[in-house]
Scaffold this motif. Structure first.
Motif, PDB file in Angstrom:
ATOM      1  N   THR A  78       0.839  -1.201   0.000  1.00 50.11           N
ATOM      2  CA  THR A  78       0.000   0.000   0.000  1.00 50.11           C
ATOM      3  C   THR A  78       0.868   1.242   0.000  1.00 50.11           C
ATOM      4  OG1 THR A  78      -0.154   0.248   2.397  1.00 50.11           O
ATOM      5  CG2 THR A  78      -1.722  -1.246   1.354  1.00 50.11           C
ATOM      6  N   VAL A  79       0.317   2.295  -0.539  1.00 49.97           N
ATOM      7  CA  VAL A  79       1.037   3.558  -0.546  1.00 49.97           C
ATOM      8  C   VAL A  79       1.333   4.003   0.884  1.00 49.97           C
ATOM      9  CG1 VAL A  79       0.880   5.986  -1.141  1.00 49.97           C
ATOM     10  CG2 VAL A  79       0.082   4.255  -2.752  1.00 49.97           C
ATOM     11  N   ALA A  80       0.410   3.714   1.763  1.00 52.21           N
ATOM     12  CA  ALA A  80       0.618   4.069   3.178  1.00 52.21           C
ATOM     13  C   ALA A  80       1.874   3.396   3.719  1.00 52.21           C
ATOM     14  CB  ALA A  80      -0.607   3.668   3.992  1.00 52.21           C
ATOM     15  N   GLU A  81       2.098   2.165   3.342  1.00 49.69           N
ATOM     16  CA  GLU A  81       3.297   1.450   3.791  1.00 49.69           C
ATOM     17  C   GLU A  81       4.563   2.106   3.268  1.00 49.69           C
ATOM     18  OE1 GLU A  81       1.840  -3.230   4.158  1.00 49.69           O
ATOM     19  OE2 GLU A  81       2.421  -2.399   2.226  1.00 49.69           O
ATOM     20  N   ILE A  82       4.545   2.435   1.987  1.00 43.08           N
ATOM     21  CA  ILE A  82       5.719   3.073   1.397  1.00 43.08           C
ATOM     22  C   ILE A  82       6.039   4.356   2.156  1.00 43.08           C
ATOM     23  CG2 ILE A  82       6.695   4.084  -0.689  1.00 43.08           C
ATOM     24  CD1 ILE A  82       4.688   2.373  -2.295  1.00 43.08           C
ATOM     25  N   ALA A  83       4.999   5.148   2.347  1.00 40.83           N
ATOM     26  CA  ALA A  83       5.198   6.426   3.028  1.00 40.83           C
ATOM     27  C   ALA A  83       5.722   6.205   4.449  1.00 40.83           C
ATOM     28  CB  ALA A  83       3.882   7.205   3.060  1.00 40.83           C
ATOM     29  N   ALA A  84       5.079   5.299   5.152  1.00 36.84           N
ATOM     30  CA  ALA A  84       5.484   5.037   6.534  1.00 36.84           C
ATOM     31  C   ALA A  84       6.936   4.584   6.599  1.00 36.84           C
ATOM     32  CB  ALA A  84       4.558   3.984   7.156  1.00 36.84           C
ATOM     33  N   SER A  85       7.355   3.787   5.611  1.00 39.90           N
ATOM     34  CA  SER A  85       8.707   3.244   5.664  1.00 39.90           C
ATOM     35  C   SER A  85       9.777   4.308   5.498  1.00 39.90           C
ATOM     36  CB  SER A  85       8.871   2.149   4.614  1.00 39.90           C
ATOM     37  OG  SER A  85       9.224   2.722   3.369  1.00 39.90           O
ATOM     38  N   VAL A  86       9.405   5.486   5.016  1.00 39.05           N
ATOM     39  CA  VAL A  86      10.400   6.559   4.975  1.00 39.05           C
ATOM     40  C   VAL A  86      10.007   7.684   5.924  1.00 39.05           C
ATOM     41  CG1 VAL A  86      10.859   5.987   2.563  1.00 39.05           C
ATOM     42  CG2 VAL A  86       9.439   7.953   3.103  1.00 39.05           C
TER      43      VAL A  86
END
Lengths: 186, 186
Positions: B29-37
């Motif tokens: 999910t885009v949320a995951e990508i964002a959270a990971s950075v």
DNA sequence: ACACTGATGTCAGTTACTGACATTAGGAGA
DNA sequence: TCTCCTAATGTCAGTAACTGACATCAGTGT
């Protein structure tokens, strides 16, 4: 005995293009399309993979036309075979369908999402054509190059055919593009 | 004096490919990508138009390379000019970037949504190349046909370049495809 | 009568994406 | 130093595309 009703699928297809035309693609919801033919949103998605696909129904039939055209072409070079296939497929676009094609194409070029899908369908044509050529013994990279060239000619010809001012037949346009392509690599 | 940190944009790009590779494109999910950075989802969408676009960053730079290649080509036929442009652009794909390109391309071919976007970018290249040719006085339909052919050759060459077993350089592959294309329409 | 099949409805849930507004940090200039 | 300005980000609520699971129902063959 009930009054005849076209397929739900077909009715959805028509309603979608009507609504897209009337309100714009982005401003039309799938729920609206479904409601306008009296079914639920879920039913729409049982008939079409997504909101875009509803405009790309005939593409598999066209693909078969291309493949059949390759199979039925007389012996010749890869280039001659794909020319035959592309020119045979013009029967898929009779003159009376031009107005519909114009409407549909205008919708597609106006919406990047739809254009992406169109390009995807064209890639499908290339793959099918390439496979049909390999079936006839054409080897790589000629099979793929011929398939790519043929679909490019078809696509450009089709675009001109649906252009507002265009009066030439699809076959005429295709032939002149094939000729131009031939002389390009001189 | 703060510890050096790469762009948020660049970190999102890397994190996206890593996550897509690790969990698959659809399951990320885009949320995951964002959270990971360490940013919010909203920030992701400020940097990239959508979930697919994050994998297509360099495409505008490549486009400029093509256009520059046309402008800097010596006088010649349309075909010779686009050959020069395509062959000039190989500097955009140095050998050390091949592993990255392989990873990225594997992700793209495995996901139809991403392949659609790729095709869309290629269409952008065609448009830019065609415009550059017209700038140099090439007329229709030769400008468009040459642009289409050139991008086709580039795309097929690139696909072979990133194929697992491939060892030839991108330029070599391109040259052999241009040669094959030349002899196709014979 | 009964089972089976295909098309549809219902409903809850996920997630991509957007608009509006608030906050913050850093730099330029008074 | 104070202040204004701008760029990047956060917050939050909302829309709509799409999916999975399960129920319903009409027709069809036996």
């Amino acid at each position: 005995m009930v009054r005849w009703e076209p397929d739900t699928r077909e009715r959805l297809r028509e309603a979608a293009l009507d609504l897209y035309t009337a309100k714009g693609y982005a401003d039309t919801t799938v729920a609206e399309i479904a409601a306008s033919v009296g079914v639920t949103e879920r039913t729409f998605f049982r008939h079409f993979a997504d909101k875009r696909e509803v405009l790309f129904n005939g593409s598999d039939v066209l693909q078969e036309q291309f493949v059949d055209g390759v199979a039925s072409a007389p012996a010749g070079t890869a280039f001659e075979i794909v020319m035959h296939a592309v020119l045979s497929a013009v029967t898929f676009f009779p003159e009376e369908r031009r107005p519909y094609s114009r409407r549909r194409q205008a919708m597609i070029v106006a919406n990047p999402e739809l254009m992406e899908r169109e390009l995807n369908k064209m890639a499908g044509l290339v793959a099918a054509l390439g496979a049909a050529l390999r079936e006839r013994g054409v080897v790589e990279p000629e099979a793929t190059l011929a398939a790519e060239s043929a679909v490019t000619v078809f696509r450009l010809a089709f675009e001109e055919w649906v252009a507002p001012s265009s009066t030439r037949t699809l076959a005429e346009i295709e032939q002149s593009l094939f000729a131009a392509l031939r002389s390009l690599a001189r």
